[in-house]
Design a protein around this motif. Structure first.
Motif, PDB file in Angstrom:
ATOM      1  N   PRO A 167     -11.514  13.486  -0.869  1.00  0.00           N
ATOM      2  CA  PRO A 167     -10.375  12.699  -1.341  1.00  0.00           C
ATOM      3  C   PRO A 167     -10.099  11.557  -0.352  1.00  0.00           C
ATOM      4  O   PRO A 167     -10.145  11.767   0.860  1.00  0.00           O
ATOM      5  CB  PRO A 167      -9.214  13.684  -1.349  1.00  0.00           C
ATOM      6  N   VAL A 168      -9.828  10.370  -0.886  1.00  0.00           N
ATOM      7  CA  VAL A 168      -9.563   9.210  -0.044  1.00  0.00           C
ATOM      8  C   VAL A 168      -8.364   8.435  -0.593  1.00  0.00           C
ATOM      9  O   VAL A 168      -7.944   8.634  -1.720  1.00  0.00           O
ATOM     10  CB  VAL A 168     -10.795   8.270   0.042  1.00  0.00           C
ATOM     11  N   GLU A 169      -7.840   7.575   0.242  1.00  0.00           N
ATOM     12  CA  GLU A 169      -6.815   6.632  -0.209  1.00  0.00           C
ATOM     13  C   GLU A 169      -7.295   5.234   0.118  1.00  0.00           C
ATOM     14  O   GLU A 169      -8.163   5.044   0.965  1.00  0.00           O
ATOM     15  CB  GLU A 169      -5.459   6.927   0.439  1.00  0.00           C
ATOM     16  N   TRP A 170      -6.730   4.216  -0.555  1.00  0.00           N
ATOM     17  CA  TRP A 170      -7.180   2.846  -0.378  1.00  0.00           C
ATOM     18  C   TRP A 170      -6.114   1.879  -0.851  1.00  0.00           C
ATOM     19  O   TRP A 170      -5.094   2.281  -1.413  1.00  0.00           O
ATOM     20  CB  TRP A 170      -8.481   2.597  -1.162  1.00  0.00           C
ATOM     21  N   ARG A 171      -6.391   0.612  -0.630  1.00  0.00           N
ATOM     22  CA  ARG A 171      -5.614  -0.489  -1.207  1.00  0.00           C
ATOM     23  C   ARG A 171      -6.557  -1.257  -2.125  1.00  0.00           C
ATOM     24  O   ARG A 171      -7.677  -1.586  -1.756  1.00  0.00           O
ATOM     25  CB  ARG A 171      -5.081  -1.426  -0.117  1.00  0.00           C
ATOM     26  N   TRP A 172      -6.109  -1.533  -3.350  1.00  0.00           N
ATOM     27  CA  TRP A 172      -6.909  -2.294  -4.295  1.00  0.00           C
ATOM     28  C   TRP A 172      -7.039  -3.736  -3.819  1.00  0.00           C
ATOM     29  O   TRP A 172      -6.048  -4.350  -3.408  1.00  0.00           O
ATOM     30  CB  TRP A 172      -6.278  -2.257  -5.685  1.00  0.00           C
ATOM     31  N   LYS A 173      -8.243  -4.268  -3.847  1.00  0.00           N
ATOM     32  CA  LYS A 173      -8.498  -5.644  -3.411  1.00  0.00           C
ATOM     33  C   LYS A 173      -7.719  -6.652  -4.254  1.00  0.00           C
ATOM     34  O   LYS A 173      -7.250  -7.657  -3.733  1.00  0.00           O
ATOM     35  CB  LYS A 173      -9.994  -5.974  -3.505  1.00  0.00           C
ATOM     36  N   GLU A 174      -7.590  -6.376  -5.539  1.00  0.00           N
ATOM     37  CA  GLU A 174      -6.961  -7.313  -6.461  1.00  0.00           C
ATOM     38  C   GLU A 174      -5.503  -7.618  -6.124  1.00  0.00           C
ATOM     39  O   GLU A 174      -5.078  -8.770  -6.137  1.00  0.00           O
ATOM     40  CB  GLU A 174      -7.056  -6.780  -7.890  1.00  0.00           C
ATOM     41  N   ASP A 175      -4.721  -6.572  -5.811  1.00  0.00           N
ATOM     42  CA  ASP A 175      -3.292  -6.813  -5.608  1.00  0.00           C
ATOM     43  C   ASP A 175      -2.684  -6.039  -4.433  1.00  0.00           C
ATOM     44  O   ASP A 175      -1.484  -6.097  -4.206  1.00  0.00           O
ATOM     45  CB  ASP A 175      -2.510  -6.499  -6.882  1.00  0.00           C
ATOM     46  N   GLY A 176      -3.507  -5.303  -3.701  1.00  0.00           N
ATOM     47  CA  GLY A 176      -3.017  -4.598  -2.526  1.00  0.00           C
ATOM     48  C   GLY A 176      -2.237  -3.330  -2.802  1.00  0.00           C
ATOM     49  O   GLY A 176      -1.699  -2.730  -1.881  1.00  0.00           O
ATOM     50  N   THR A 177      -2.186  -2.897  -4.069  1.00  0.00           N
ATOM     51  CA  THR A 177      -1.446  -1.676  -4.377  1.00  0.00           C
ATOM     52  C   THR A 177      -2.227  -0.450  -3.902  1.00  0.00           C
ATOM     53  O   THR A 177      -3.437  -0.473  -3.749  1.00  0.00           O
ATOM     54  CB  THR A 177      -1.149  -1.538  -5.886  1.00  0.00           C
ATOM     55  N   TYR A 178      -1.477   0.621  -3.698  1.00  0.00           N
ATOM     56  CA  TYR A 178      -2.026   1.869  -3.179  1.00  0.00           C
ATOM     57  C   TYR A 178      -2.798   2.620  -4.256  1.00  0.00           C
ATOM     58  O   TYR A 178      -2.429   2.613  -5.421  1.00  0.00           O
ATOM     59  CB  TYR A 178      -0.869   2.737  -2.681  1.00  0.00           C
ATOM     60  N   GLY A 179      -3.861   3.280  -3.839  1.00  0.00           N
ATOM     61  CA  GLY A 179      -4.610   4.162  -4.727  1.00  0.00           C
ATOM     62  C   GLY A 179      -5.070   5.383  -3.961  1.00  0.00           C
ATOM     63  O   GLY A 179      -5.222   5.347  -2.735  1.00  0.00           O
ATOM     64  N   ALA A 180      -5.279   6.471  -4.664  1.00  0.00           N
ATOM     65  CA  ALA A 180      -5.806   7.696  -4.069  1.00  0.00           C
ATOM     66  C   ALA A 180      -6.718   8.363  -5.085  1.00  0.00           C
ATOM     67  O   ALA A 180      -6.460   8.307  -6.283  1.00  0.00           O
ATOM     68  CB  ALA A 180      -4.671   8.637  -3.668  1.00  0.00           C
ATOM     69  N   GLY A 181      -7.773   8.989  -4.594  1.00  0.00           N
ATOM     70  CA  GLY A 181      -8.713   9.663  -5.482  1.00  0.00           C
ATOM     71  C   GLY A 181     -10.050   9.844  -4.809  1.00  0.00           C
ATOM     72  O   GLY A 181     -10.119  10.334  -3.678  1.00  0.00           O
ATOM     73  N   PHE A 182     -11.102   9.401  -5.477  1.00  0.00           N
ATOM     74  CA  PHE A 182     -12.459   9.596  -4.999  1.00  0.00           C
ATOM     75  C   PHE A 182     -13.272   8.322  -5.199  1.00  0.00           C
ATOM     76  O   PHE A 182     -12.920   7.484  -6.021  1.00  0.00           O
ATOM     77  CB  PHE A 182     -13.139  10.734  -5.764  1.00  0.00           C
ATOM     78  N   LEU A 183     -14.370   8.210  -4.461  1.00  0.00           N
ATOM     79  CA  LEU A 183     -15.326   7.134  -4.666  1.00  0.00           C
ATOM     80  C   LEU A 183     -16.391   7.633  -5.631  1.00  0.00           C
ATOM     81  O   LEU A 183     -16.959   8.726  -5.436  1.00  0.00           O
ATOM     82  CB  LEU A 183     -15.965   6.714  -3.347  1.00  0.00           C
ATOM     83  N   ALA A 184     -16.671   6.866  -6.670  1.00  0.00           N
ATOM     84  CA  ALA A 184     -17.603   7.306  -7.707  1.00  0.00           C
ATOM     85  C   ALA A 184     -18.974   7.651  -7.139  1.00  0.00           C
ATOM     86  O   ALA A 184     -19.594   8.625  -7.557  1.00  0.00           O
ATOM     87  CB  ALA A 184     -17.728   6.238  -8.789  1.00  0.00           C
ATOM     88  N   THR A 185     -19.453   6.876  -6.200  1.00  0.00           N
ATOM     89  CA  THR A 185     -20.783   7.131  -5.636  1.00  0.00           C
ATOM     90  C   THR A 185     -20.841   8.490  -4.955  1.00  0.00           C
ATOM     91  O   THR A 185     -21.845   9.195  -5.061  1.00  0.00           O
ATOM     92  CB  THR A 185     -21.177   6.045  -4.626  1.00  0.00           C
ATOM     93  N   GLU A 186     -19.777   8.881  -4.269  1.00  0.00           N
ATOM     94  CA  GLU A 186     -19.743  10.175  -3.585  1.00  0.00           C
ATOM     95  C   GLU A 186     -19.528  11.310  -4.575  1.00  0.00           C
ATOM     96  O   GLU A 186     -20.141  12.377  -4.456  1.00  0.00           O
ATOM     97  CB  GLU A 186     -18.642  10.186  -2.528  1.00  0.00           C
TER      98      GLU A 186
END
Length: 100
Positions: free
Chosen positions: A27-46
């Protein structure tokens, strides 16, 4: 919904090694490049390494024009949910035994 009628299945048994499945996910968290909003979940490749049927598309794919074709992920597949429930049940049994 997906087909889940028992008449469609054979060799039904308890799900083994749910802990290995769960421990393989990151499980990871990130900021979307498009608008900087928060996201959490998984990376599809992993996630595809653990459950390839939950992922569509290919890593770094592009269309005929060279534009990215992004991978898609459905982490809520019946397979993933079954592993989560099996591991939760296993943990509950262990806690119950410890609390005795």
């Amino acid at each position: 919904n997906t087909s889940s009628d028992p008449r469609l299945k054979e060799r039904v048994q308890d799900l083994p090694a749910s802990g290995v499945y769960i421990d393989s996910l990151r499980p990871v968290e990130w900021r979307w490049k498009e608008d900087g909003t928060y996201g959490a979940g998984f990376l599809a490749t992993e996630f595809a390494v653990v459950n390839p049927r939950a992922v569509t598309g290919e890593e770094d794919a592009v269309d005929a024009s060279g534009k990215p074709v992004y991978m898609q992920l459905d982490a809520s597949t019946p397979e993933t949910i079954a592993h989560i429930v099996a591991e939760l049940q296993s943990l509950r049994r262990r806690v119950q035994a410890l609390e005795g």
